[in-house]
Design an enzyme around this catalytic site. Structure first.
Site, PDB file in Angstrom:
ATOM      1  N   GLU A 109      32.286  62.330  60.531  1.00  0.00           N
ATOM      2  CA  GLU A 109      31.959  61.206  61.407  1.00  0.00           C
ATOM      3  C   GLU A 109      31.408  60.034  60.591  1.00  0.00           C
ATOM      4  O   GLU A 109      31.015  60.177  59.430  1.00  0.00           O
ATOM      5  CB  GLU A 109      30.939  61.662  62.460  1.00  0.00           C
ATOM      6  CG  GLU A 109      30.494  60.610  63.464  1.00  0.00           C
ATOM      7  CD  GLU A 109      31.616  59.980  64.283  1.00  0.00           C
ATOM      8  OE1 GLU A 109      32.488  59.317  63.685  1.00  0.00           O
ATOM      9  OE2 GLU A 109      31.602  60.126  65.523  1.00  0.00           O
ATOM     10  N   HIS A 117      35.817  67.013  68.938  1.00  0.00           N
ATOM     11  CA  HIS A 117      35.054  68.240  69.159  1.00  0.00           C
ATOM     12  C   HIS A 117      34.393  68.257  70.532  1.00  0.00           C
ATOM     13  O   HIS A 117      34.242  67.227  71.198  1.00  0.00           O
ATOM     14  CB  HIS A 117      33.996  68.413  68.065  1.00  0.00           C
ATOM     15  CG  HIS A 117      32.933  67.351  68.089  1.00  0.00           C
ATOM     16  ND1 HIS A 117      31.925  67.313  69.024  1.00  0.00           N
ATOM     17  CD2 HIS A 117      32.737  66.276  67.290  1.00  0.00           C
ATOM     18  CE1 HIS A 117      31.147  66.285  68.802  1.00  0.00           C
ATOM     19  NE2 HIS A 117      31.619  65.619  67.746  1.00  0.00           N
TER      20      HIS A 117
END
Length: 216
Positions: free
Chosen positions: A79, A9
């Site tokens: 994550e 990202h």
């Protein structure tokens, strides 16, 4: 079998300041949004058979701005759960644990909603995700793209290459980049890594710096 395309990202305020950003749902910065938009032409070069994305808004927005449609949201792409180190920088951790290293030591325990993960925990999640990716690669012709986070994608890469989860330390990954894992002689290999859109010349080839040649 197609390639596995990895997208980290775009930039967030926390990634910019080095704060460990696991389950905190921070948005992209304006620069992060621009990074995501600039990925679109690189991704468009590939025939995408399937796409997966982390449920965090920084990944979802990156996928949208990069032109990745129809991506399946999968929590296994989240994550690393940093537990007690959520929002803390490595510099701050080293004040009390000077030899601490995420890929070997894991994290301090956190609250019940995000207790933290060990390297092996993340490796197990990566293996589970790779099984889903392989199923998608086998069902249709083309590549699979995943939009996720830096530390998780590094572990995913290590596991794809048959390495331990801790070997993710070897694969530096910047925000707003695309990487590609492919096959050579039926073995998984790194076909492109940490590629920024500005690494390409206007005619579509790699710049001198990305190709490993001196830049002038």
């Amino acid at each position: 079998m197609g390639d596995l395309i990895l997208v980290r990202h775009g930039e967030t305020e926390w990634s910019l300041s080095g704060r460990h950003t696991g389950r905190t749902d921070v948005p992209l910065t304006d620069n992060g949004r621009e990074q995501a938009r600039r990925l679109a032409p690189l991704i468009a070069r590939h025939h995408i058979a399937a796409a997966f994305v982390s449920p965090m808004q920084r990944a979802l927005e990156t996928a949208r701005l990069a032109g990745i449609g129809g991506a399946r949201v999968d929590a296994d792409l989240s994550e690393w759960d940093y537990g007690g180190y959520e929002g803390v920088t490595t510099f701050e951790i080293h004040r009390t644990r000077p030899d601490w290293f995420l890929f070997t030591d894991g994290v301090a325990p956190g609250p019940p909603e995000h207790p933290g993960e060990s390297p092996d925990d993340v490796g197990t999640r990566a293996d589970r995700m790779l099984a889903k990716i392989d199923a998608a690669l086998g069902d249709a012709e083309g590549s699979v793209v995943v939009v996720s986070h830096g530390h998780f994608l590094r572990v995913l890469t290590a596991r794809r290459l048959g390495l331990s989860a801790s070997a993710g330390a070897l694969f530096l990954l910047s925000t707003g980049t695309m990487s590609r894992l492919g096959l050579e002689h039926r073995r998984h290999v790194v076909a492109g890594w940490n590629v920024r859109p500005d690494a390409y010349c206007s005619h579509g080839s790699l710049s001198a710096g990305e190709a490993g040649l001196p830049e002038h």
